[in-house]
Design a protein around this motif. Structure first.
Motif, mmCIF file in Angstrom:
data_model
loop_
_atom_site.group_PDB
_atom_site.id
_atom_site.type_symbol
_atom_site.label_atom_id
_atom_site.label_comp_id
_atom_site.label_asym_id
_atom_site.label_seq_id
_atom_site.Cartn_x
_atom_site.Cartn_y
_atom_site.Cartn_z
ATOM 1 N N ARG A 134 0.837 -1.196 0.000
ATOM 2 C CA ARG A 134 0.000 0.000 0.000
ATOM 3 C C ARG A 134 0.874 1.249 0.000
ATOM 4 O O ARG A 134 1.914 1.300 0.632
ATOM 5 C CB ARG A 134 -0.894 0.013 1.230
ATOM 6 C CG ARG A 134 -1.923 -1.088 1.147
ATOM 7 C CD ARG A 134 -3.161 -0.817 1.894
ATOM 8 N NE ARG A 134 -3.666 0.502 1.625
ATOM 9 C CZ ARG A 134 -4.353 1.205 2.501
ATOM 10 N NH1 ARG A 134 -4.607 0.726 3.681
ATOM 11 N NH2 ARG A 134 -4.797 2.395 2.198
ATOM 12 N N PHE A 135 0.393 2.229 -0.727
ATOM 13 C CA PHE A 135 1.134 3.474 -0.838
ATOM 14 C C PHE A 135 0.124 4.578 -1.096
ATOM 15 O O PHE A 135 -0.574 4.559 -2.092
ATOM 16 C CB PHE A 135 2.127 3.374 -1.997
ATOM 17 C CG PHE A 135 2.940 4.613 -2.204
ATOM 18 C CD1 PHE A 135 3.987 4.909 -1.372
ATOM 19 C CD2 PHE A 135 2.649 5.471 -3.228
ATOM 20 C CE1 PHE A 135 4.738 6.044 -1.556
ATOM 21 C CE2 PHE A 135 3.387 6.613 -3.430
ATOM 22 C CZ PHE A 135 4.438 6.900 -2.592
ATOM 23 N N LEU A 163 2.923 4.303 3.773
ATOM 24 C CA LEU A 163 4.055 4.035 2.899
ATOM 25 C C LEU A 163 4.518 2.613 3.167
ATOM 26 O O LEU A 163 5.385 2.376 4.001
ATOM 27 C CB LEU A 163 5.193 5.028 3.163
ATOM 28 C CG LEU A 163 4.835 6.493 3.022
ATOM 29 C CD1 LEU A 163 5.938 7.372 3.573
ATOM 30 C CD2 LEU A 163 4.556 6.805 1.576
ATOM 31 N N GLY A 164 3.898 1.672 2.476
ATOM 32 C CA GLY A 164 4.187 0.262 2.717
ATOM 33 C C GLY A 164 3.613 -0.150 4.053
ATOM 34 O O GLY A 164 2.430 0.005 4.309
#
Length: 105
Positions: free
Chosen positions: A22-23, A34-35
């Protein structure tokens, strides 16, 4: 025959893998993801815009010690929450990146 624990570990690994890629901005929690790392964002639109502009300004000065060019994309990511043109650019980049990483065939 598979063990129930093996299936649960596999599911957990898939969940971690899905979470790790995921970002962007999680709109449900209001956090920047952010990850596997997430950062809280201000609730105020003005504060988010000021934070994004400050990150971009400091990123331009990335040749100085402590500041870095890593601040530029982070600033654009924060601004993409509120500005439509930045959101479109972020989405185009995400689609391009996904297509690039997709195996041929």
């Amino acid at each position: 025959m598979t063990n129930v624990n093996d299936r649960e570990e596999t599911r957990g690994g898939e969940k971690r893998k899905a979470r790790a890629v995921r970002f962007g901005i999680d709109h449900a929690s209001g956090r920047l993801v952010l990850g596997s790392f997430s950062i809280g964002m201000p609730r105020s639109r003005i504060a988010r815009m000021a934070l994004g502009m400050a990150l971009i300004f400091c990123g331009v000065l990335g040749f100085l010690p402590i500041l870095g060019f890593w601040m530029l994309p982070l600033g654009f990511l924060v601004l993409s929450h509120d500005l439509p043109f930045a959101r479109r650019l972020r989405r185009r980049l995400a689609v391009w990146w996904h297509r690039r990483r997709k195996p041929a065939g």
